[in-house]
Design a protein around this motif. Sequence first.
Motif, PDB file in Angstrom:
ATOM      1  N   TRP A  40      10.607   0.833  -2.034  1.00  0.00           N
ATOM      2  CA  TRP A  40      10.374   0.422  -0.646  1.00  0.00           C
ATOM      3  C   TRP A  40       9.224  -0.577  -0.552  1.00  0.00           C
ATOM      4  CZ3 TRP A  40      14.080   0.627   2.460  1.00  0.00           C
ATOM      5  CH2 TRP A  40      14.932   1.723   2.568  1.00  0.00           C
ATOM      6  N   ALA A  79      15.847  -1.898  -1.795  1.00  0.00           N
ATOM      7  CA  ALA A  79      16.189  -1.003  -0.696  1.00  0.00           C
ATOM      8  C   ALA A  79      17.433  -0.184  -1.030  1.00  0.00           C
ATOM      9  CB  ALA A  79      16.404  -1.796   0.593  1.00  0.00           C
ATOM     10  N   ILE A 109       6.435   6.225   2.739  1.00  0.00           N
ATOM     11  CA  ILE A 109       6.202   5.332   1.605  1.00  0.00           C
ATOM     12  C   ILE A 109       4.839   5.617   0.987  1.00  0.00           C
ATOM     13  CG2 ILE A 109       5.840   2.916   0.943  1.00  0.00           C
ATOM     14  CD1 ILE A 109       7.882   2.162   3.114  1.00  0.00           C
TER      15      ILE A 109
END
Length: 298
Positions: free
Chosen positions: A15, A41, A174
């Motif tokens: 990410w 992604a 993340i």
Amino acid sequence: MSVQKLLMVTQRVCWVVFFALVVTSLVTELPFSPHWVWLPAALALAIVVELSRRARRVHAHRPPAVEVEAPVVGRWSALNSPADKVPSHGVHGYGQTYAIDIVAEPEKGARPAFAWLWPLARRSSAFPAFGAPLFAVADATVVHASDGRRDHLSRNSLAMLVYMLLVEASVRDIGGASWVVGNHIVLDLGDGTYAMYAHVQRGSLGVRAGDTVRAGQQIARCGNSGNSSEPHVHFQLMDGPDLDTARGVPFAWRGIGVPRNGETFTAGSTEDSSQAPSPASSQATSPAGETALPTQGD
């Protein structure tokens, strides 16, 4: 490093690379086809699918519940309870399969209601849960204790909730487990069972890693750090201290059981409950600003 840990770390790296490539493509021409920007992604999403598949297989059979004391005293209400659905927060990640959120309800109307339009946000001190003491649920050893992250403004309006779920929660995920749960404590209860308290109030720790605690000992206070829509207690049992690899373990609070969503319960004696601090008496202030573990759902 376990396969589970490797997958979690790889997902976050993917990410970060994806967003870095997107930003870079906006300011300069990339030396390869723009279609390749989406590769990180796609890989991250594939890992998410694999992690979900692994979690469903592991949790196909529900293990027996571990009975512990309640982590609070006073009158509280349950949200995102495993008594209503499993996984309680919609995901198995971070060991929260059987996690529960609870908010303080000392009396009807004491907790600010959800705002559809205004105010957008409130200070943490407006909620009765903020500053409430947290207690050890059993005799245990402290594995982790952190309280350096700030207590942010609430996200309990429609606009702020959308922002939290669509933007803030993704960024925190993340960043890793500590960004999601905020300040937190992990206790080793023995026999391969660990208790985790999330969203702890900044500067409220009464213990540190390595300390031994007794059941009922105050260890911190309820806050609003991490991925949280309002001050509340996120509590869970799990089979390991690492949130990236831990699997959820069912719990039952002694004398209470597992309250259902919206169910109000009273923990501890009336005398104990009267000792819980009001927002005005909490020791830390709530600076403006900062965040699955929101009370509205992960």
